[in-house]
Motif scaffolding. Structure first.
Motif: not given
Length: 60
Positions: A1-23
């Protein structure tokens, strides 16, 4: 579980990057159904990433 908003944003940005690679792969293979699902997944991640107010209230 992300400890703070910055960590959560990094997690979400990683997800976006993965989606873009699959696209890229899906576009090269003309996979319309995959592209539709990826667009939906991207929308869900962006909704979390850019929501107002932020997920975590930093004012304490």
């Amino acid at each position: 579980m992300p400890a703070n908003e910055k960590e959560l944003n990094c997690y979400l940005l990683d997800q976006l990057e993965l989606i873009e690679r699959i696209e890229i792969i899906a576009q090269n293979s003309n996979s319309d159904e995959v592209l539709k699902q990826l667009a939906l997944e991207k929308k869900f991640v962006e909704r979390k990433l850019y929501q107002k107010p932020p997920l975590i209230n930093n004012e304490q």
